[in-house]
Design a protein around this motif. Structure first.
Motif: not given
Lengths: 213, 214
Positions: B163-166, B176-185
């Motif tokens: 919900e807070t991506k934006k 904002q990259n793949e690494y960051r997304m994996r950490v967030l998940e």
């Protein structure tokens, strides 16, 4: 300052970009010092923050210090102190210039330094210890920042104290009354006396946001 | 945290008002509030507004940001996580809990305390020394803050990183990259395990809701 909140607006970013470009051309040594002097709430901290970020993007480590942390009398006692000693004592001499100089010297010598740091939530003075070893640029902001020694680049930020009054009411940093108004007038005079020393002058009131002297 | 950027909105002020009321109703000496929530959920903003509001009631509250207590240095964290494997290391054990507990103990006992303080511009760790004498409350904020021992009020913000991506992008805080997304998940998965500890929830509409402990 700890727990300060800044509002970054388009005009801040524009000004920061212009100043950054100027400084990038001028910067000629490993330990460079920038001073941002100017009126209360004119955007000094915001500009310092944005410049810091721009240096970071270029891979140049910079550190910001705010002279508001270097008052001799702590925030919670300042109002009473000023009322007791009178308006004539308000101004440049209220700061601990010896400690400021020591901080600047620590930066130049790449040493560790412990400095005061006001927490705006508690209004109490904490201490922060930082290592200046890898820091290449020091950004000093404060009403009378041009009074510091060893400054390489001086930026002055304009604002009339009337507007300051409105701004301060808005940010809610100070209790407003006639005494506070007199303080602002006194500070305004002392701030303006530095103007002639500026390498770069920013006036958000002008149609052109900023220009070089 | 030095040089942090906050975006304070009305929703933070409104939620803070409800939480402050809850604090005032249960207030005692050396009270500790913890605020958990995922990256970008508004922990720092909420903490800021609560501290300011409490001050209006004559209460001195000191925020402690758990992100200052990572085991790894900011500039080395990405590589460390990649080397060890994000799914293996991102979680509760990334923080120096013994140091956090020491700071809490210093607060409870009115001592002067020295703690790490990350400068987000230099990405160096400064040391902050503060005197807890005269400080009435501690507000701990961080992803896993409500897991801390000795907390009196635990608040959990339910907004997830989806919900807070934006909002994150607007703040420009992290790439904002793949690494960051994996950490967030991974953080999203990890924090679910401590969610049941919450006393109050701030739901995705930023309404404050009481937890129903059976």
């Amino acid at each position: 300052m700890l727990n300060d909140v800044i509002t970054i607006k388009e005009h801040h970013t524009q000004a920061a970009e212009l100043v950054f470009e100027k400084i990038s051309q001028k910067i000629d040594k490993k330990k460079y010092i920038i001073a941002i002097a100017g009126e209360v709430s004119s955007g000094k901290t915001t500009l310092a923050y944005l410049l810091g970020r721009m240096f970071k993007i270029k891979g140049i480590p910079s550190k910001s210090i705010d002279l508001v942390d270097f008052y001799k009398v702590p925030p919670l006692e300042r109002r009473a102190w000023r009322q007791k000693h009178g308006i004539s004592e308000v101004g440049v001499e209220e700061y601990d210039w010896e400690l400021i100089e020591k901080t600047i010297q620590s930066f130049l010598d790449s040493k560790k330094m412990t400095m005061p740091q006001v927490d705006l939530h508690t209004d109490l003075v904490d201490e922060v210890t930082t290592d200046f070893k890898d820091i290449e640029v020091l950004i000093i902001s404060g009403l009378y920042a041009f009074h510091c020694e060893h400054i390489d680049y001086k930026i002055f930020m304009e604002l009339t104290y009337r507007e300051t009054y409105e701004n301060q009411k808005y940010t809610g940093k100070e209790v407003m009354d006639s005494f506070r108004n007199k303080i602002l007038e006194k500070e305004h005079e002392a701030v303006q006396s530095q103007k002639k020393m500026a390498d770069y002058y920013i006036d958000f009131n002008l149609f052109l946001n900023s220009y070089h002297l | 945290m030095l040089e942090d950027v906050l975006l304070i909105q009305d929703k933070h002020r409104e939620a803070a008002a409800v939480i402050v009321e809850e604090i005032l109703n249960n207030k005692k000496d050396k009270y500790i509030v913890a605020i958990s929530g995922e990256s970008g959920s508004g922990k720092s903003e909420l903490t800021h507004v609560i501290a300011k509001d409490l001050r209006k009631h004559g209460i001195f509250a000191k925020p402690v940001h758990i992100d200052n207590f990572y085991n790894t240095l900011p500039l080395e964290r990405t590589k460390w996580r990649m080397d060890k494997g994000i799914e293996n290391v991102v979680g509760l054990n990334e923080y120096k809990w013994d140091e956090i507990n020491r700071v809490i103990d210093d607060f409870k006992n009115d001592r002067t305390s020295t703690m790490p303080c990350v400068d987000l511009v230099t990405e160096q760790i400064d040391q902050l020394t503060t005197n807890f004498k005269g400080i009435d409350m501690l507000i701990i904020d961080g992803l896993y803050a409500i897991n801390t021992d000795g907390v009196d009020l635990r608040v959990y913000i339910e907004l997830t990183y989806h919900e807070t991506k934006k909002a994150q992008k607007d703040r420009g805080k992290e790439p904002q990259n793949e690494y960051r997304m994996r950490v967030l998940e991974q953080e999203h998965q990890q924090v679910l395990s401590i969610k049941p500890k919450a006393d109050l929830f701030v739901n995705i509409d930023y309404q404050v809701v009481r937890a129903h402990h059976d």
